[in-house]
Write a protein that holds these residues in place. Structure first.
Motif, PDB file in Angstrom:
ATOM      1  N   LEU A  44       0.833  -1.201   0.000  1.00  0.00           N
ATOM      2  CA  LEU A  44       0.000   0.000   0.000  1.00  0.00           C
ATOM      3  C   LEU A  44       0.871   1.255   0.000  1.00  0.00           C
ATOM      4  O   LEU A  44       0.585   2.233  -0.715  1.00  0.00           O
ATOM      5  N   ALA A  45       1.956   1.225   0.783  1.00  0.00           N
ATOM      6  CA  ALA A  45       2.893   2.357   0.806  1.00  0.00           C
ATOM      7  C   ALA A  45       3.551   2.526  -0.553  1.00  0.00           C
ATOM      8  O   ALA A  45       3.720   3.652  -1.043  1.00  0.00           O
ATOM      9  N   ASP A  46       3.924   1.413  -1.188  1.00  0.00           N
ATOM     10  CA  ASP A  46       4.512   1.487  -2.522  1.00  0.00           C
ATOM     11  C   ASP A  46       3.537   2.080  -3.526  1.00  0.00           C
ATOM     12  O   ASP A  46       3.926   2.852  -4.411  1.00  0.00           O
ATOM     13  N   SER A  47       2.262   1.732  -3.406  1.00  0.00           N
ATOM     14  CA  SER A  47       1.251   2.298  -4.304  1.00  0.00           C
ATOM     15  C   SER A  47       1.166   3.808  -4.123  1.00  0.00           C
ATOM     16  O   SER A  47       1.071   4.566  -5.104  1.00  0.00           O
ATOM     17  N   GLY A  48       1.186   4.238  -2.872  1.00  0.00           N
ATOM     18  CA  GLY A  48       1.191   5.675  -2.613  1.00  0.00           C
ATOM     19  C   GLY A  48       2.440   6.347  -3.160  1.00  0.00           C
ATOM     20  O   GLY A  48       2.389   7.477  -3.666  1.00  0.00           O
ATOM     21  N   ASN A  49       3.569   5.640  -3.079  1.00  0.00           N
ATOM     22  CA  ASN A  49       4.824   6.183  -3.607  1.00  0.00           C
ATOM     23  C   ASN A  49       4.751   6.394  -5.108  1.00  0.00           C
ATOM     24  O   ASN A  49       5.217   7.410  -5.644  1.00  0.00           O
ATOM     25  N   VAL A  90       6.211   4.464   6.864  1.00  0.00           N
ATOM     26  CA  VAL A  90       5.033   3.613   6.716  1.00  0.00           C
ATOM     27  C   VAL A  90       5.419   2.163   6.445  1.00  0.00           C
ATOM     28  O   VAL A  90       4.817   1.236   6.995  1.00  0.00           O
ATOM     29  N   GLY A  91       6.407   1.960   5.584  1.00  0.00           N
ATOM     30  CA  GLY A  91       6.799   0.595   5.239  1.00  0.00           C
ATOM     31  C   GLY A  91       7.750  -0.027   6.243  1.00  0.00           C
ATOM     32  O   GLY A  91       7.437  -1.020   6.908  1.00  0.00           O
ATOM     33  N   GLY A  92       8.936   0.569   6.386  1.00  0.00           N
ATOM     34  CA  GLY A  92       9.982  -0.029   7.206  1.00  0.00           C
ATOM     35  C   GLY A  92       9.682  -0.058   8.690  1.00  0.00           C
ATOM     36  O   GLY A  92       9.738  -1.113   9.333  1.00  0.00           O
ATOM     37  N   MET A  93       9.356   1.093   9.283  1.00  0.00           N
ATOM     38  CA  MET A  93       9.146   1.154  10.724  1.00  0.00           C
ATOM     39  C   MET A  93       7.928   0.345  11.159  1.00  0.00           C
ATOM     40  O   MET A  93       7.947  -0.292  12.214  1.00  0.00           O
TER      41      MET A  93
END
Length: 328
Positions: A44-49, A90-93
């Motif tokens: 989802l974070a990648d999509s936002g990216n 959003v992704g890593g942490m």
């Protein structure tokens, strides 16, 4: 990098990540796997990216204004930097936190066929996205290594998509390994370990992206090949005898500023100097089409001043002195 090539790779990654995010979240709901939850948030974070990269590309096309006379080309760098922040936070942490919680409070994975099936589907989709990014990158990469391409590329989109897709593929493999070990041993701790590894991987990729895009935001000179082309184009050996010093700066991925002090013959008239400058600008644009903002200042070259450093013959880009027709 052409804008169309970058957009194609971004759209392919966006389509893959949206479908994968939905599939992973469904798998999490049925199985309770923390790896699936972390991976769904990652996708989802990648999509936002990818949405941020597309937005940055659109905003960068705005016309220059009196307040921003050099245009908005660096918007693409700003949004690429935002991508690294989103990927880190959003992704890593989130994945690190989720992995820690699962290791501390493990539970058995239910309906194992859901996470395994989704992970296999996700790997296939990510391979398609990664393949598209590699194909588009090869159109502009030339003979540079992949590491050099990521570090030296002036257009941020393809390096960002490449690293995101690479991180996604490795993350999926880690998630599959964590789920597999949890199923084989009956110990949910392995699922948490896989999630923790995914988080660490994403943080490392985010740091690399942040460092590289920070350099672009600060302002980078033209690449070595373009600098050499500009130097060769400026000097005609007649009116323009050499470059005294020169600076180049990327105003955006596809817009370059060139500023140089050039040596002209002392007996030339103002009209001849102006004509030579115009001719030199045309030669620069023919040699390096992205050189759209050019400032050339004529001067009389002084060897003694150059030797003392007050009339430099070098620049951060390397030697700028060009030989005359006499070979000196």
């Amino acid at each position: 990098m052409s804008a169309s090539g970058g957009t194609k790779a971004i759209v392919a990654a966006l389509a893959a990540n949206l479908s994968i995010a939905v599939a992973k979240f469904v798998a999490f709901l049925f199985s309770g796997s923390s790896s699936m939850l972390a991976e769904s948030v990652h996708s989802l974070a990648d999509s936002g990216n990818q949405g941020l990269l597309l937005l940055g590309g659109k905003r960068a096309k705005r016309e220059a204004t009196p307040e921003h006379p050099f245009g908005y080309g660096r918007e693409r760098y700003i949004y690429a930097f935002l991508v690294s922040i989103v990927l880190f936070s959003v992704g890593g942490m989130f994945a690190v936190y989720e992995g820690y919680e699962k290791i501390k409070h493990p539970h058995e994975i239910e309906a194992w066929y859901w996470p395994v099936g989704v992970l296999v589907f996700a790997i296939i989709a990510e391979i398609f996205s990664f393949r598209t990014a590699i194909k588009e990158s090869n159109l502009t990469r030339g003979d540079r290594s992949w590491t050099e391409f990521v570090r030296r590329s002036k257009a941020p989109e393809l390096p960002v998509v490449l690293l995101e897709d690479l991180g996604a593929l490795v993350g999926l493999i880690l998630a599959l390994g964590g789920v597999g070990l949890a199923l084989a041993t009956g110990d949910g701790v392995w699922d948490g370990i896989g999630t923790l590894c995914i988080g660490i991987l994403l943080i490392l990729i985010a740091i690399v992206l942040a460092v590289e895009t920070k350099s672009l935001l600060l302002g980078e000179s033209a690449g070595i090949e373009d600098v050499q082309k500009i130097k060769a184009a400026v000097v005609d050996g007649e009116t323009v005898t050499r470059i005294i010093h020169m600076r180049t700066l990327h105003l955006g991925p596809e817009e370059l500023l060139v500023a140089a002090k050039i040596a002209v013959r002392h007996d030339e008239t103002a009209a001849e100097v102006a004509e030579a400058i115009n001719a030199a600008e045309n030669r620069i644009r023919d040699a390096v089409p992205i050189a759209r903002v050019i400032y050339l200042e004529p001067d009389i070259y002084n060897a003694e001043a150059a030797a003392t450093g007050t009339n430099p013959g070098k620049t951060l880009d390397g030697p700028t002195e060009a030989p005359s027709d006499s070979g000196h």
